[in-house]
Motif scaffolding. Structure first.
Motif, PDB file in Angstrom:
ATOM      1  N   UNK A  58      20.348  18.184   4.828  1.00 36.50           N
ATOM      2  CA  UNK A  58      20.776  18.355   6.212  1.00 36.50           C
ATOM      3  C   UNK A  58      19.600  18.397   7.183  1.00 36.50           C
ATOM      4  N   UNK A  59      18.367  18.546   6.680  1.00 33.98           N
ATOM      5  CA  UNK A  59      17.178  18.442   7.524  1.00 33.98           C
ATOM      6  C   UNK A  59      16.292  17.335   6.971  1.00 33.98           C
ATOM      7  N   UNK A  60      15.966  16.374   7.841  1.00 32.55           N
ATOM      8  CA  UNK A  60      15.084  15.278   7.454  1.00 32.55           C
ATOM      9  C   UNK A  60      13.925  15.212   8.435  1.00 32.55           C
ATOM     10  N   UNK A  61      12.807  14.685   7.975  1.00 31.52           N
ATOM     11  CA  UNK A  61      11.641  14.482   8.826  1.00 31.52           C
ATOM     12  C   UNK A  61      11.384  12.992   8.918  1.00 31.52           C
ATOM     13  N   UNK A  62      11.252  12.485  10.141  1.00 28.32           N
ATOM     14  CA  UNK A  62      11.000  11.067  10.333  1.00 28.32           C
ATOM     15  C   UNK A  62       9.824  10.886  11.283  1.00 28.32           C
ATOM     16  N   UNK A  63       9.181   9.724  11.163  1.00 28.14           N
ATOM     17  CA  UNK A  63       8.164   9.298  12.112  1.00 28.14           C
ATOM     18  C   UNK A  63       8.741   8.117  12.863  1.00 28.14           C
ATOM     19  N   UNK A  64       8.736   8.196  14.180  1.00 25.57           N
ATOM     20  CA  UNK A  64       9.315   7.137  15.001  1.00 25.57           C
ATOM     21  C   UNK A  64       8.338   5.963  15.013  1.00 25.57           C
ATOM     22  N   UNK A  65       8.727   4.874  14.321  1.00 25.63           N
ATOM     23  CA  UNK A  65       7.883   3.678  14.281  1.00 25.63           C
ATOM     24  C   UNK A  65       8.697   2.411  14.537  1.00 25.63           C
TER      25      UNK A  65
END
Length: 84
Positions: A58-65
């Motif tokens: 339910x928690x994800x970490x993303x890098x906006x690319x």
């Protein structure tokens, strides 16, 4: 010489889903921005996963690319049928 900083931005689109909400809003983010996104189910719902992103936590970490579209998926809880 005059140098201008070119800031590249990408769109994050969060699609509303019945049954819960997400901790971030749709908008423009600078390239390289790191986001922690949490999906929270409403009462009587379960979080199933995100459409558009690999991950079932339910928690994800993303890098906006790039431009990103995510949609949380929630499933209503079914109470057990009580026999009388």
């Amino acid at each position: 010489a005059i140098f201008e900083e070119n800031t590249v931005t990408y769109e994050l689109t969060v699609i509303d889903s019945e049954g819960g909400y997400v901790s971030v809003e749709s908008g423009s983010y600078d390239r390289g921005t790191q986001l922690s996104i949490t999906a929270t189910p409403n009462e009587n719902y379960h979080f199933i996963g995100f459409e558009g992103i690999d991950g079932y936590e339910n928690t994800i970490n993303i890098t906006v690319d790039k431009d990103i579209v995510i949609e949380p998926t929630f499933l209503i809880k079914h109470d057990e049928i009580k026999e009388e």
